[in-house]
Design an enzyme around this catalytic site. Structure first.
Site, PDB file in Angstrom:
ATOM      1  N   VAL A 162       0.843  -1.207   0.000  1.00 49.58           N
ATOM      2  CA  VAL A 162       0.000   0.000   0.000  1.00 49.58           C
ATOM      3  C   VAL A 162       0.872   1.249   0.000  1.00 49.58           C
ATOM      4  O   VAL A 162       0.578   2.223  -0.707  1.00 49.58           O
ATOM      5  CB  VAL A 162      -0.953  -0.008   1.206  1.00 49.58           C
ATOM      6  N   TYR A 163       1.941   1.229   0.757  1.00 48.47           N
ATOM      7  CA  TYR A 163       2.881   2.357   0.752  1.00 48.47           C
ATOM      8  C   TYR A 163       3.426   2.574  -0.655  1.00 48.47           C
ATOM      9  O   TYR A 163       3.468   3.710  -1.150  1.00 48.47           O
ATOM     10  CB  TYR A 163       4.013   2.075   1.731  1.00 48.47           C
ATOM     11  N   ALA A 164       3.854   1.489  -1.310  1.00 51.01           N
ATOM     12  CA  ALA A 164       4.381   1.600  -2.669  1.00 51.01           C
ATOM     13  C   ALA A 164       3.328   2.151  -3.620  1.00 51.01           C
ATOM     14  O   ALA A 164       3.631   2.979  -4.494  1.00 51.01           O
ATOM     15  CB  ALA A 164       4.882   0.236  -3.151  1.00 51.01           C
ATOM     16  N   SER A 166       0.842   4.155  -2.848  1.00 51.54           N
ATOM     17  CA  SER A 166       0.641   5.580  -2.578  1.00 51.54           C
ATOM     18  C   SER A 166       1.766   6.423  -3.163  1.00 51.54           C
ATOM     19  O   SER A 166       1.539   7.513  -3.704  1.00 51.54           O
ATOM     20  CB  SER A 166       0.523   5.820  -1.070  1.00 51.54           C
ATOM     21  N   GLU A 282       7.997  12.316   6.015  1.00 49.36           N
ATOM     22  CA  GLU A 282       8.360  11.173   5.193  1.00 49.36           C
ATOM     23  C   GLU A 282       9.257  10.217   5.924  1.00 49.36           C
ATOM     24  O   GLU A 282      10.459  10.243   5.842  1.00 49.36           O
ATOM     25  CB  GLU A 282       9.047  11.662   3.927  1.00 49.36           C
TER      26      GLU A 282
END
Length: 287
Positions: A162-164, A166, A282
């Site tokens: 999911v991070y990738a 986004s 970040e």
């Protein structure tokens, strides 16, 4: 843009600590007209604002705004306050981000997927949409938009699905915006998309960088981003292995790339990830 941000209004998200605070310190040191701090951490934001105000010695106006950018409606409301109380920013650094280091099926739709996509992908779009019109019509004054993406947005990796996703969305939007501005004659607005590998902010505690990919310090990354922003550089990938990995992934057949990635430790880099609990620039997990 000149070699510094002297005289400019600079807005930074995730500014209560970590890299966001480092960006703010840099802006104050260079004599920015105003530094606008966004974060949901009220206590951390107040502390950072107090320190920066002391350092500014009256030369830079420091204005903190408590806002949770996962609340997309709050972005427009806070942006209006910024315009009224400080003025439109000349530089926007979309720095805040979160990560859930889990297998995809361990993600909760409401607690994991939705906030990750909102904070990492949608919020930078909403924030930029608020302030971009002024940048486009401000008498061709040089303006900057910096979007802190991630190397994860360029390469697939287990436990980062999911991070990738986004960050891939952020990269696609950010660089498309750059092209649109240039194509339509708004060359005074430069967009810089930043794709770093692991940074030692706490977000990636326990993660192991792939072969030849060291864990970078926040100070090093902030310096590189700052210089790229001032120069109007379109894309910043760091370290050099991020660019190499992207190039290899784009040229090698997938089975061969998978073999290379396994050999270099890419696909096991998040196996021992622990992160830390907080929302910060970040690099910090929010749980």
């Amino acid at each position: 843009m000149s070699r510094t941000v002297a005289g400019a209004r600079v807005l930074i998200t995730g500014a209560a600590g970590g890299m966001g605070r480092l960006y703010a310190e840099r802006a104050v040191a260079e004599g920015a007209k105003a530094v606008i701090l966004w974060d949901r951490d009220a206590a951390g934001l107040a502390s950072t604002a107090a320190v920066l105000t002391q350092r500014a010695k009256g030369g830079t106006v420091i204005t903190p705004f408590v806002v949770d950018i996962a609340d997309l409606g709050a972005i427009a409301q806070t942006a209006q306050r910024v315009r009224t109380e400080v003025g439109d920013p000349d530089i926007v650094i979309n720095n805040a981000g979160i990560i859930r280091g889990k297998l995809f099926w361990d993600h909760s739709s409401g607690d994991d997927i939705r906030p990750t996509m909102k904070i990492n992908a949608l919020a930078p779009m909403y924030i930029t949409r608020e302030f971009l019109p002024h940048m486009m019509t401000n008498g061709r004054r040089e303006s900057r938009i910096v979007n802190i993406a991630s190397a994860a947005g360029t390469l697939s990796n287990p436990r980062m699905s999911v991070y990738a996703a986004s960050k891939a969305a952020l990269i696609g939007w950010s660089d498309s915006l750059r092209l649109e501005l240039a194509q339509q004659g708004y060359g005074q607005v430069k967009v810089t998309t930043v794709c770093p590998s692991y940074i030692s902010t706490g977000m990636f505690d326990g993660a192991r960088g792939p072969l030849f990919t060291p864990l970078m310090t926040p100070e090093y990354v902030v310096d590189r981003v700052w210089r790229a922003m001032l120069a109007g550089r379109p894309m910043l990938m760091m370290p050099w292995t991020v660019f190499l990995g992207r190039a290899l992934r784009g040229t090698l057949p997938l089975p061969l790339w998978d073999r290379v990635a396994r050999g270099f430790g890419v696909y096991r880099s998040m196996d021992d990830w622990v992160g830390r609990e907080a929302l910060a620039p970040e690099g910090i997990q929010l749980d």
